[in-house]
Design an enzyme around this catalytic site. Structure first.
Site, PDB file in Angstrom:
ATOM      1  N   HIS A 244       8.170   2.586   9.494  1.00 21.82           N
ATOM      2  CA  HIS A 244       7.393   2.726  10.724  1.00 21.82           C
ATOM      3  C   HIS A 244       6.194   1.798  10.688  1.00 21.82           C
ATOM      4  O   HIS A 244       5.836   1.234   9.649  1.00 21.82           O
ATOM      5  CB  HIS A 244       6.954   4.184  10.946  1.00 21.82           C
ATOM      6  CG  HIS A 244       6.086   4.760   9.872  1.00 21.82           C
ATOM      7  ND1 HIS A 244       4.784   4.361   9.651  1.00 21.82           N
ATOM      8  CD2 HIS A 244       6.323   5.733   8.960  1.00 21.82           C
ATOM      9  CE1 HIS A 244       4.257   5.053   8.662  1.00 21.82           C
ATOM     10  NE2 HIS A 244       5.179   5.889   8.202  1.00 21.82           N
ATOM     11  N   CYS A 260       6.621   6.705   2.815  1.00 24.44           N
ATOM     12  CA  CYS A 260       7.248   5.871   3.835  1.00 24.44           C
ATOM     13  C   CYS A 260       6.876   4.406   3.633  1.00 24.44           C
ATOM     14  O   CYS A 260       5.945   4.070   2.906  1.00 24.44           O
ATOM     15  CB  CYS A 260       6.834   6.332   5.228  1.00 24.44           C
ATOM     16  SG  CYS A 260       7.514   7.938   5.687  1.00 24.44           S
TER      17      CYS A 260
END
Length: 283
Positions: A244, A260
């Site tokens: 992301h 992440c």
């Protein structure tokens, strides 16, 4: 390290799934992927190559009642382990058109069912091995690097396609590369997990695409078929690791996330056009 819940917003629970059918890229060729689905001018969707027709075998008449779901919310200790977590594949991916049984070995007992949808997106999984009319695929459930065998035949309808793309993430070097075949089509410095919540390693894949409408740190979240090994939840979700964006470019090149991979805007635009099921190597 004991898994725990993370209340920060590194990867929130999914909000609204992108309206465009990402599976149309693999099943039908040149349909738009994300362009027009979030107001952004994203690159056109690439085409996936058709794979060879699935061989027809004896119908797999397994009763799915009572089998646990191999979803990103699942934890299936009886799943097999990816036999080659650092290897590339030939790009063949399977679209599971309805829930199907997952077996430990070709012809062996079923231990789970693979749902036709994951986080509101159609299920596409990469094939990592074949045996006659059986395909070994990566699973999105815990533990990480889970795999199982699906029978490809008339009782288990699947759509096969081949994507030429692959995403390589060198976690130590904090570098993400998108490849089309042997050609590098994009490379960026990215942010990865902190030493206390490292980015998991191994072979995984693009599982879903979610348009974020509640928080503003990334317009699109790309969940992977792998999980944090530190946190059992991100903001109420299942602890699914994702690619992301991030509003502060100072994070790129740093070990600061909860696992992440944080990517620059142009990287996110390209990644958002890749087919679901595309292999991601976290090394």
């Amino acid at each position: 390290m004991t898994a725990r819940t993370r209340s920060a917003r590194t990867t929130p629970a999914p909000r609204r799934v992108l309206g465009c059918a990402r599976s149309s890229l693999l099943a039908g060729g040149l349909a738009a992927l994300l362009a027009g689905c979030g107001g952004g001018a994203l690159p056109p969707a690439p085409a996936a190559e058709s794979a060879a027709p699935a061989p027809v075998g004896q119908a797999d008449r397994v009763d799915l009642t009572g089998l646990p779901a191999a979803s990103t919310f699942g934890d299936i200790d009886s799943a097999g382990t990816d036999p080659a977590p650092d290897a590339a594949t030939d790009g063949v991916v399977l679209r599971v058109e309805r829930d199907v049984a997952v077996h430990g070995t070709p012809g062996g007992p079923a231990f789970a069912k693979l749902p036709a949808m994951q986080l509101g997106n159609p299920t596409w999984v990469p094939v990592i091995a074949r045996h006659a009319d059986w395909a070994q695929v990566l699973l999105p459930s815990r533990p990480n690097s889970s795999s199982g065998w699906i029978r490809v035949g008339p009782a288990n309808p699947v759509t096969q396609a081949r994507t030429p793309y692959r995403v390589d993430v060198d976690v130590d070097a904090k570098r993400l590369v998108v490849r089309e075949g042997d050609r590098e089509i994009g490379a960026w410095t990215v942010g990865v997990g902190s030493p206390d919540s490292p980015t998991p390693r191994g072979r995984t894949y693009l599982m879903a695409a979610i348009e974020e409408t509640v928080t503003d740190f990334s317009p699109i979240i790309l969940p992977l078929g792998t999980h944090s090994e530190t946190f059992n939840s991100y903001g109420g979700g299942p602890g699914t690791v994702a690619l992301h964006g991030w509003p502060d470019p100072a994070v790129f090149g740093e070990e600061a996330s909860d696992g992440c991979v944080r990517v620059p805007p142009d990287a996110l635009r390209l990644l958002s056009t890749l087919p679901l099921g595309t292999l991601v190597l976290l090394q």
